[in-house]
Write an enzyme that holds these catalytic residues in place. Sequence first.
Site, PDB file in Angstrom:
ATOM      1  N   ASP A 112     -48.602  25.290 -23.835  1.00 18.50           N
ATOM      2  CA  ASP A 112     -49.863  25.055 -23.145  1.00 18.50           C
ATOM      3  C   ASP A 112     -50.913  24.732 -24.208  1.00 18.50           C
ATOM      4  OD1 ASP A 112     -51.836  24.748 -21.265  1.00 18.50           O
ATOM      5  OD2 ASP A 112     -51.417  26.596 -20.192  1.00 18.50           O
TER       6      ASP A 112
HETATM    7  C1  BGC Z   1     -53.755  24.507 -18.570  1.00 17.58           C
HETATM    8  C2  BGC Z   1     -52.585  23.629 -18.185  1.00 17.58           C
HETATM    9  C3  BGC Z   1     -52.956  22.176 -18.334  1.00 17.58           C
HETATM   10  C4  BGC Z   1     -53.400  21.925 -19.763  1.00 17.58           C
HETATM   11  C5  BGC Z   1     -53.761  20.479 -20.045  1.00 17.58           C
HETATM   12  C6  BGC Z   1     -54.309  24.136 -19.925  1.00 17.58           C
HETATM   13  O1  BGC Z   1     -55.508  24.831 -20.162  1.00 17.58           O
HETATM   14  O2  BGC Z   1     -53.363  25.868 -18.555  1.00 17.58           O
HETATM   15  O3  BGC Z   1     -52.185  23.902 -16.872  1.00 17.58           O
HETATM   16  O4  BGC Z   1     -51.874  21.361 -17.975  1.00 17.58           O
HETATM   17  O5  BGC Z   1     -54.531  22.741 -20.027  1.00 17.58           O
HETATM   18  O6  BGC Z   1     -54.923  20.112 -19.409  1.00 17.58           O
END
Ligand code: BGC
Length: 705
Positions: free
Chosen positions: A266
Amino acid sequence: MRARFVAFPLVLTLGLGSACGASSGGDTGTGTDGGDDDGALDAAIEARTDELLADMTLEEKLSLKAGSGLGEGVWLTPGISRLGLRGMAMVDGPRGVSKETGNNTAFPVAMARGATWDVDLERRIGAAIGLEARARGASVLLGPCINMLRHPRWGRAQETYGEDVHHLSRFGVAYIEGAQTELMASAKHFVANSIEDTRFDVSVDLDDRTLREIYLPAFRAAVQEAEVASVMTAYNRVDGAYMAEQAELLGILKDEWGFAGFVESDWIWGTKSTVPSALAGLDIEMPDDNFFGEPLREAVDAGEVPVDVIDASVRRVIRAQVAWGLVSEGPADPFEAAPASVLERDEHLALAREAATKSMVLLRNEGALPLAEDIGSVAVVGALADTPNIGDNGSSDVEPSRVITPLAGLRAALPDAVVDHLAADDTLDMAEAADVAAADAVVVVVGLTDEDEGEYIPLINPTGDRDSLLLSDAHQQLIADVAAQNPNTVVVLQGGATIVVDPWHDSVQAIVMAWYAGGEGGHALADLLLGRENFSGHLPVSVPVAEADLVPFDNESLEVTYDYFHGYRALDRDGVTPRYAFGHGLSYTSFDYDDLREGASEDSDTLVFTVDVRNTGAVAGDDVVQLYVGFPQSAAMRNERELRAFERVTLQPDETKSVQLEVSLAELTWWDPDAQAWTRHTGPLRVEVGRSAVDLPLRLDTTMP
Ligand code: BGC
């Protein structure tokens, strides 16, 4: 339909896993037909992957292990132009393509789509989002979110599908199957991400059975059934280890389940280390190279991360690109962007409306609904009635060109009626009270917004988890004031998951859970309130009488323990009746269930049950037939009942259909922690069928084969 790439089942057989599907968009598919060529194509993908890997310098390999920042609203991973490797472009997400790329179709949030219990619809939505993502130049879609909803106060509850293992798995698979007709999907967040406020650090401690039977199955199905191309690790820790360095769980994913795609962290705070993450099996650090990049080079030079480990990891990243046509002179058809004309095209808006219509749940109706077609006046009360309110403004945010609010929907549907809006958001003043009293019916729109629940992103989107399952005091006051003036009061709730209604539910005639219904939600709501469409949504979450009836939600401490029970399973265990049960949803018609019987299964992997469902009312409608199993004499601890099959059925008045429900024997096993293996239950099997977890009129006692 033109096939672009390799057929999934064949890929599974050959253990490739991450290769791709067929273009459903029909706009840009270029390709080869499947059939006999598939095996050769698979072999060619493997061979080309090996060839590319062999041609790469260590520097080049390492460059593939981290993102390269943000492009035009999409997150990039590096390519290697010398070798014709294009790199990947990733975009969110779960309810439509990220607003960072411009205006795209806003579908109802995933939780709302879970309330449709319509997996075919979810597959079509996955394909539509995938196609729009491809029009934005993406090759990887950062969804679905398939985290188990342990508690509805989770700030991102709206991004997942509900509280049940089987239901969540079916929806995750459907979204991926749809999306992967267009591009790679990424199942997130692996695993046990279900608290927002402490998401970057909390350790979720799970015993073996809870992990295997409750929190992992949706991911396992994503890998083994839907062949998801990529998996995103969660920010949180599990049993003390950050998920990007959780070797045991990444081992289950890759080795035990045979996942052949790539794992990315993530974003920003998702990778916490260099050596532990690389050794555990994190393939790509996103979105930049803080821990991989130079530090990883040093770790490899120092012998702390063997080159073999880098090779195995980079091979996954290359193979995904070879299989999806992101490599020139590769065996797959070249990956192409879709034309901009697919963005918010009519077909997608219609799909968003269909989903909104099927997702809204009629929780209560004492006769106020449907509103009469010739109604003279409707008072629409509440600021939310006239506010675009389609969900969180974190990474899942989508910005459509238009949002049909409840007010706009009702006005469009009732051109000849007086549809007044009273924007009051707490108490009614005397003039407003008089307007409300004079109206033929009142629709009060209340609930939650992105200020009450959402993703926790420090400084940018600090909302996080909900404080309570209740409506705000102001909204409760508004309902009380309206209900005191007009007996025909309909409350429409907006929000991402359970809202406790007990303080006020008896005071109103009807309650509709409308979720965050996407750009076309107002039209869907008006159709339903007027009876032009019939309600058919069913809750994918329990609505308890009081929050205290649910398992505790701790969004403060940095260590939480999740046990085997939550949602309807915990309510069953405790003998507590919810206000509205998991699976509940009323209709303008009524259904009768009869003659539950076990049939002969065509294969040895499933049990087949059949039930006759009859529409006993005056209008056509869809019902969701639900099958729950129980193991009355199980030696192992079990839930009282667990959903194991469901089917949506459409019935005309007086029509009867025999509905077949297939139960997978693999889902009638339990994880034996001593044997570290799935074990088939033996002895009696109780099968119950009905319309919710507490409305199960039919029961059949049989024996496990
Ligand atoms: C979120 C993800 C997301 C990623 C990219 C993160 O903060 O937890 O779900 O896909 O950002 O935007």
